[in-house]
Write a protein that holds these residues in place. Structure first.
Motif, PDB file in Angstrom:
ATOM      1  N   ILE A 307       8.912 -21.962 -55.459  1.00  0.00           N
ATOM      2  CA  ILE A 307       9.202 -20.670 -54.836  1.00  0.00           C
ATOM      3  C   ILE A 307      10.708 -20.495 -54.729  1.00  0.00           C
ATOM      4  CG2 ILE A 307       9.044 -21.642 -52.511  1.00  0.00           C
ATOM      5  CD1 ILE A 307       7.966 -18.897 -51.610  1.00  0.00           C
ATOM      6  N   ASP A 308      11.161 -19.281 -54.965  1.00  0.00           N
ATOM      7  CA  ASP A 308      12.589 -18.970 -54.901  1.00  0.00           C
ATOM      8  C   ASP A 308      12.935 -18.505 -53.483  1.00  0.00           C
ATOM      9  OD1 ASP A 308      15.199 -18.407 -55.477  1.00  0.00           O
ATOM     10  OD2 ASP A 308      14.771 -16.451 -56.386  1.00  0.00           O
ATOM     11  N   MET A 309      12.913 -19.474 -52.556  1.00  0.00           N
ATOM     12  CA  MET A 309      13.192 -19.151 -51.150  1.00  0.00           C
ATOM     13  C   MET A 309      13.709 -20.407 -50.459  1.00  0.00           C
ATOM     14  SD  MET A 309      10.581 -17.718 -48.217  1.00  0.00           S
ATOM     15  CE  MET A 309       9.985 -16.399 -49.253  1.00  0.00           C
ATOM     16  N   ALA A 310      14.674 -20.225 -49.574  1.00  0.00           N
ATOM     17  CA  ALA A 310      15.248 -21.355 -48.837  1.00  0.00           C
ATOM     18  C   ALA A 310      14.668 -21.388 -47.425  1.00  0.00           C
ATOM     19  CB  ALA A 310      16.769 -21.225 -48.777  1.00  0.00           C
ATOM     20  N   PRO A 311      14.696 -22.562 -46.766  1.00  0.00           N
ATOM     21  CA  PRO A 311      14.175 -22.642 -45.384  1.00  0.00           C
ATOM     22  C   PRO A 311      14.879 -21.720 -44.407  1.00  0.00           C
ATOM     23  CG  PRO A 311      14.404 -24.842 -46.328  1.00  0.00           C
ATOM     24  CD  PRO A 311      15.037 -23.886 -47.297  1.00  0.00           C
ATOM     25  N   GLU A 312      16.118 -21.306 -44.728  1.00  0.00           N
ATOM     26  CA  GLU A 312      16.834 -20.400 -43.819  1.00  0.00           C
ATOM     27  C   GLU A 312      16.265 -18.992 -43.838  1.00  0.00           C
ATOM     28  OE1 GLU A 312      18.366 -22.324 -46.028  1.00  0.00           O
ATOM     29  OE2 GLU A 312      19.293 -23.833 -44.713  1.00  0.00           O
ATOM     30  N   ASN A 313      15.462 -18.662 -44.844  1.00  0.00           N
ATOM     31  CA  ASN A 313      14.900 -17.327 -44.952  1.00  0.00           C
ATOM     32  C   ASN A 313      13.921 -17.074 -43.804  1.00  0.00           C
ATOM     33  OD1 ASN A 313      13.178 -15.048 -45.896  1.00  0.00           O
ATOM     34  ND2 ASN A 313      14.410 -15.259 -47.753  1.00  0.00           N
ATOM     35  N   THR A 314      13.973 -15.867 -43.252  1.00  0.00           N
ATOM     36  CA  THR A 314      13.106 -15.547 -42.117  1.00  0.00           C
ATOM     37  C   THR A 314      11.634 -15.473 -42.510  1.00  0.00           C
ATOM     38  OG1 THR A 314      13.524 -13.196 -42.524  1.00  0.00           O
ATOM     39  CG2 THR A 314      14.918 -14.306 -40.897  1.00  0.00           C
ATOM     40  N   LEU A 521      17.770  -1.220 -42.068  1.00  0.00           N
ATOM     41  CA  LEU A 521      16.648  -1.237 -41.135  1.00  0.00           C
ATOM     42  C   LEU A 521      16.889  -2.256 -40.031  1.00  0.00           C
ATOM     43  CD1 LEU A 521      13.577  -1.086 -43.540  1.00  0.00           C
ATOM     44  CD2 LEU A 521      14.501   0.758 -42.158  1.00  0.00           C
ATOM     45  N   GLN A 522      16.571  -1.864 -38.808  1.00  0.00           N
ATOM     46  CA  GLN A 522      16.750  -2.788 -37.688  1.00  0.00           C
ATOM     47  C   GLN A 522      15.670  -3.868 -37.672  1.00  0.00           C
ATOM     48  OE1 GLN A 522      17.625  -0.757 -34.062  1.00  0.00           O
ATOM     49  NE2 GLN A 522      17.519  -2.610 -32.788  1.00  0.00           N
ATOM     50  N   GLN A 523      14.550  -3.661 -38.420  1.00  0.00           N
ATOM     51  CA  GLN A 523      13.501  -4.678 -38.468  1.00  0.00           C
ATOM     52  C   GLN A 523      13.937  -5.925 -39.219  1.00  0.00           C
ATOM     53  OE1 GLN A 523      12.950  -1.480 -39.109  1.00  0.00           O
ATOM     54  NE2 GLN A 523      11.421  -0.812 -37.609  1.00  0.00           N
ATOM     55  N   THR A 524      14.952  -5.808 -40.072  1.00  0.00           N
ATOM     56  CA  THR A 524      15.404  -6.938 -40.882  1.00  0.00           C
ATOM     57  C   THR A 524      16.601  -7.597 -40.204  1.00  0.00           C
ATOM     58  OG1 THR A 524      14.724  -5.740 -42.862  1.00  0.00           O
ATOM     59  CG2 THR A 524      16.095  -7.676 -43.182  1.00  0.00           C
ATOM     60  N   TYR A 525      16.340  -8.663 -39.426  1.00  0.00           N
ATOM     61  CA  TYR A 525      17.408  -9.389 -38.735  1.00  0.00           C
ATOM     62  C   TYR A 525      17.723 -10.657 -39.514  1.00  0.00           C
ATOM     63  CZ  TYR A 525      19.927 -12.024 -35.151  1.00  0.00           C
ATOM     64  OH  TYR A 525      20.870 -12.750 -34.464  1.00  0.00           O
ATOM     65  N   SER A 526      18.922 -10.694 -40.084  1.00  0.00           N
ATOM     66  CA  SER A 526      19.358 -11.862 -40.845  1.00  0.00           C
ATOM     67  C   SER A 526      20.863 -12.001 -40.636  1.00  0.00           C
ATOM     68  CB  SER A 526      19.029 -11.687 -42.334  1.00  0.00           C
ATOM     69  OG  SER A 526      19.454 -12.813 -43.083  1.00  0.00           O
ATOM     70  N   PRO A 527      21.278 -12.652 -39.544  1.00  0.00           N
ATOM     71  CA  PRO A 527      22.701 -12.662 -39.183  1.00  0.00           C
ATOM     72  C   PRO A 527      23.568 -13.349 -40.239  1.00  0.00           C
ATOM     73  CG  PRO A 527      21.477 -14.258 -37.876  1.00  0.00           C
ATOM     74  CD  PRO A 527      20.464 -13.468 -38.619  1.00  0.00           C
ATOM     75  N   VAL A 528      24.758 -12.796 -40.411  1.00  0.00           N
ATOM     76  CA  VAL A 528      25.750 -13.375 -41.321  1.00  0.00           C
ATOM     77  C   VAL A 528      27.069 -13.478 -40.579  1.00  0.00           C
ATOM     78  CG1 VAL A 528      24.651 -12.530 -43.446  1.00  0.00           C
ATOM     79  CG2 VAL A 528      26.329 -11.089 -42.254  1.00  0.00           C
ATOM     80  N   CYS A 529      27.898 -14.406 -41.019  1.00  0.00           N
ATOM     81  CA  CYS A 529      29.213 -14.618 -40.419  1.00  0.00           C
ATOM     82  C   CYS A 529      30.287 -14.179 -41.406  1.00  0.00           C
ATOM     83  CB  CYS A 529      29.394 -16.095 -40.064  1.00  0.00           C
ATOM     84  SG  CYS A 529      30.971 -16.469 -39.260  1.00  0.00           S
ATOM     85  N   GLY A 530      31.068 -13.179 -40.998  1.00  0.00           N
ATOM     86  CA  GLY A 530      32.106 -12.662 -41.879  1.00  0.00           C
ATOM     87  C   GLY A 530      33.351 -13.530 -41.885  1.00  0.00           C
ATOM     88  N   THR A 531      34.165 -13.311 -42.885  1.00  0.00           N
ATOM     89  CA  THR A 531      35.420 -14.058 -42.978  1.00  0.00           C
ATOM     90  C   THR A 531      36.381 -13.695 -41.857  1.00  0.00           C
ATOM     91  OG1 THR A 531      36.194 -12.358 -44.526  1.00  0.00           O
ATOM     92  CG2 THR A 531      35.284 -14.387 -45.470  1.00  0.00           C
TER      93      THR A 531
END
Length: 726
Positions: A307-314, A521-531
């Motif tokens: 599967i093309d998915m990492a454990p970090e994926n929600t 969409l607010q339903q998709t929560y996947s936080p990222v850290c910017g530079t």
């Protein structure tokens, strides 16, 4: 140590160490008299209050060579007076085995250390399964079977509900029955519950995750989970609830009958150490469950499928079911040797002889009812047993103190990882692992150290309660550390505006000019850290348009992010998946004092349990532990997580949006979380301190002239038996 001998013309006890009778040795002309009792026929004394005959010899040090009482053939057929019968080794089975199969090699394990080993394995498996695996995989189960939070809460509560239902029955009848058989069948039922819990994985189809490399990027296809019909998989929650119910039924004998079985078969001084080792294994179990369960969650639930998915994926669902299969099989295996143990271990009779009762003395003397050998064997004695415990104020306040400590432990174990996750900006798996490393030395070490201190200083019941009070006050002082906290990591639209200014009125505003055209969409929560060191709700909310993979750490890197300030290089900034790392300078101080709070909380657990065992009559010990567990679970274990959860939810800044309905909390305000944790901790610690003080003040120990043994007070004026050390 040899067991009571029963030859053709003698009955006697054989001790490896001589006994020292505190009364002076009788004069030669009084050889036929008992200690403080009228002489019997032909120099044979009547039995003491605990059913053991006394010798009239000047010194009992050679009791292995001479019987305590020699009977004529006519007397051997005559029962003792007052309904008390002599119990010999020939009258009960003391060999380890199953039915008639008692091989000699098994007798090597027929010792208190052998019982302790198998009970430790059982408690380790119980802790690893119920308090480790369940808490670790509950999120994956929610995602796999489309469960709501309150439904998963019912699954977790089914364990405590089953325990409360079964505790009275098991502790009352099991306490007067064959304890190892109750324990063995309980562990077997617990194993069946674990296997049943893993069953839904094999009865459902393959898990199909909606995955795409570009999901969440500005302008990409945004998934609409609300448009999908409700899944029928949520019906499997009843299977999970039944598995947890079996877990609760099976674990009920473990912490009531298991504790009293250990206490009855070792010396009184060694009992706290044995119980401490037993409970230490039960505490190490959840820590192992967190660590091992976290490892299994890094394996995809459909083993062997690419599967093309990492454990970090929600959307990732790990192999949550492996741990339950292993724990279930191990529980079934460990139940077999436990079922083979006798009702009491060889050599345990001398500990009953030397035991001195420390039961609380009631003013009306009704505590003496429990000394009757036939008391507690029928259902009609159940109300009297409950009444005797309710009239014991020391027992009642020890139960209430245990409930307050259980509330803190339940709340701490449930929300401890969440507290670390929020304060130090960790991922859920990192916080669980971190908390596991914190609990192992503090919880396990504190539990063992508590039993060691009771044994080291030879504390009596009053001294044990004072030790519990000292530990509670120490943890009360350490809990003031929650006055300090780590600041929240800046998050655009949640803790500050996209331009860095404060949010007006504290209202969320996830939309800005830089991402207005992205259709996020607010339903998709996947936080990222910017530079720029600021967190964003998702790559889409950061305005990112392209995605690549960092070859060094395997994390996704989002580029061309219009909401992130430009770096030294030309062009928009970039962001990496995950939360920004916190550099809180107060982390060592917080962790140090959290360690102290956990240490002293667990340090009082074994002393409090030992005090409970000693402040009640010997025949009521199992039933008293059962009643205490009901009080602890009803007032502490069940409402504890609810109380802590409701207080912590007050500090939530960002709630999950499930198609217009409020879901779980994504982001907490660290200052409010610390403040509410401090309030809850202070309330329960002050209550616990008060209950221990009242229990200590109301405890009324037996008078010094009380007799040893299972009786609370001797009616024959017998003297104390003390072990003579050469």
């Amino acid at each position: 140590m040899a067991m009571p001998q029963n030859s053709a013309r003698e009955n006697g006890f054989c001790f490896t160490q001589p006994l020292d009778f505190s009364h002076p040795s009788p004069r030669p002309g009084e050889a036929g008299r008992t200690l403080g009792a009228p002489s019997g026929r032909d120099g044979c004394s009547p039995p003491l209050s605990n059913g053991i005959a006394s010798s009239g010899a000047p010194s009992p040090s050679d009791s292995c060579a001479q019987p305590l009482c020699t009977l004529t053939p006519a007397e051997e057929e005559t029962p003792f007076e007052e309904g008390i019968k002599y119990v010999s080794a020939e009258g009960e089975e003391l060999a380890c085995g199953w039915g008639g199969f008692t091989p000699g090699c098994l007798q090597l394990c027929n010792t208190s250390k052998g019982v302790l080993f198998f009970l430790c394995v059982a408690s380790f498996l119980q802790g690893m399964t119920v308090n480790g695996f369940i808490n670790t995989v509950i999120t994956s189960i929610e995602r796999r079977f489309d469960l709501r939070s309150y439904q998963s809460g019912l699954i977790a509560s089914s364990y405590d509900i089953a325990a409360c239902v079964c505790l009275t029955f098991v502790s009352y009848f099991g306490g007067n029955g064959h304890k190892p058989r109750w324990l063995g069948w309980g562990v077997l039922v617990m194993g069946l519950g674990s296997l049943l819990f893993a069953l839904p994985h094999f009865t459902t189809g393959q898990y199909e995750a909606r995955s795409a490399a570009e999901v969440g990027v500005c302008g990409g296809n945004q998934s609409l989970p609300c448009s999908q019909a409700a899944s029928s998989l949520s019906g499997y929650r009843f299977v999970f609830m039944l598995g947890q119910f079996l877990h609760g039924m099976g674990a009920t004998p473990l912490y009531t009958l298991g504790v009293t079985y250990l206490d009855e078969n070792v010396k009184t001084n060694y009992s706290p150490v044995y119980i401490a080792v037993f409970y230490t294994a039960a505490i190490l179990g959840p820590a192992a469950g967190y660590l091992v369960g976290g490892m299994f969650l890094n394996i995809y639930t459909e083993i062997g499928r690419e599967i093309d998915m990492a454990p970090e994926n929600t959307l990732w669902v790990g192999a949550w079911w492996i741990g339950f299969l292993g724990a279930g099989a191990a529980s079934l295996l460990i139940s077999i040797p436990i079922l083979g143990y006798p009702q009491r271990l060889p050599g345990s009779q001398r500990y009953i002889v030397m035991r001195v009762s420390e039961a609380h003395q009631l003013k009306d003397g009704s505590h003496k009812k429990a000394s009757d050998p036939d008391f507690g064997k029928t259902v009609k004695d159940l109300p009297r047993s409950v009444l005797l415990l309710l009239k014991n104020p020391t027992f009642i306040f020890l139960c209430l103190a245990g409930a307050t400590e259980a509330t803190l432990i339940a709340g701490m174990s449930t929300f401890g990882p969440k507290f670390l996750e929020s304060q130090f900006s960790l991922s859920a798996s990192e916080a669980a692992t971190f908390f596991g490393y914190l609990v192992v030395p503090a919880g396990g070490g504190g539990t063992f150290l508590g039993g060691f201190l009771v044994n080291k200083f030879k504390l009596r019941c009053s001294g044990i309660i004072k030790l519990c009070l000292l530990c509670t006050v120490s943890s009360l002082l350490a809990i003031f550390i929650f006055f300090i906290h780590c600041p929240n990591m800046p998050m655009a639209g949640v803790t500050q505006m996209y331009n860095g200014s404060a949010l007006p009125g504290g209202h969320l505003n996830l939309t800005a000019a830089c991402n207005a055209q992205c259709g996020c969409l607010q339903q998709t929560y996947s936080p990222v850290c910017g530079t720029d060191g600021i967190m964003y709700y998702s790559p889409c909310h950061a305005g990112c348009k392209r995605v690549s993979v960092n070859l060094k750490n395997g994390k996704k890197v989002y580029q061309d992010c219009s909401c992130i300030d430009k770096t030294l290089l030309s062009g928009p900034g970039s962001a990496e998946t995950g939360k920004c790392t916190s550099s809180c300078a107060k982390r060592p101080l917080l962790l140090c004092f959290m360690f102290v709070v956990i240490l002293f909380t667990f340090l009082s657990s074994i002393p409090a349990l030992t005090a409970t065992l000693r402040c009640v009559s010997d025949r009521q010990r199992s039933f008293a532990l059962g009643i205490q567990w009901i009080v602890v679970r009803t007032l502490g274990g069940i409402p504890g997580p609810i109380a802590f959860g409701s207080m912590i939810d007050k500090s939530c800044l960002l709630w999950q949006d499930q198609c217009g309905e409020q879901g779980s909390c994504y982001v907490y305000q660290n200052s409010a979380m610390s403040r509410y944790t401090l309030v809850a901790g202070l309330v329960y610690k002050v209550l616990g301190t008060t209950f221990f003080i009242v229990a200590c003040l109301l405890y009324k120990p037996p008078s010094p002239e009380s007799a040893p043994g299972s009786s609370d007070a001797s009616e024959n004026g017998t003297s104390d038996l003390q072990e003579h050390k050469p």
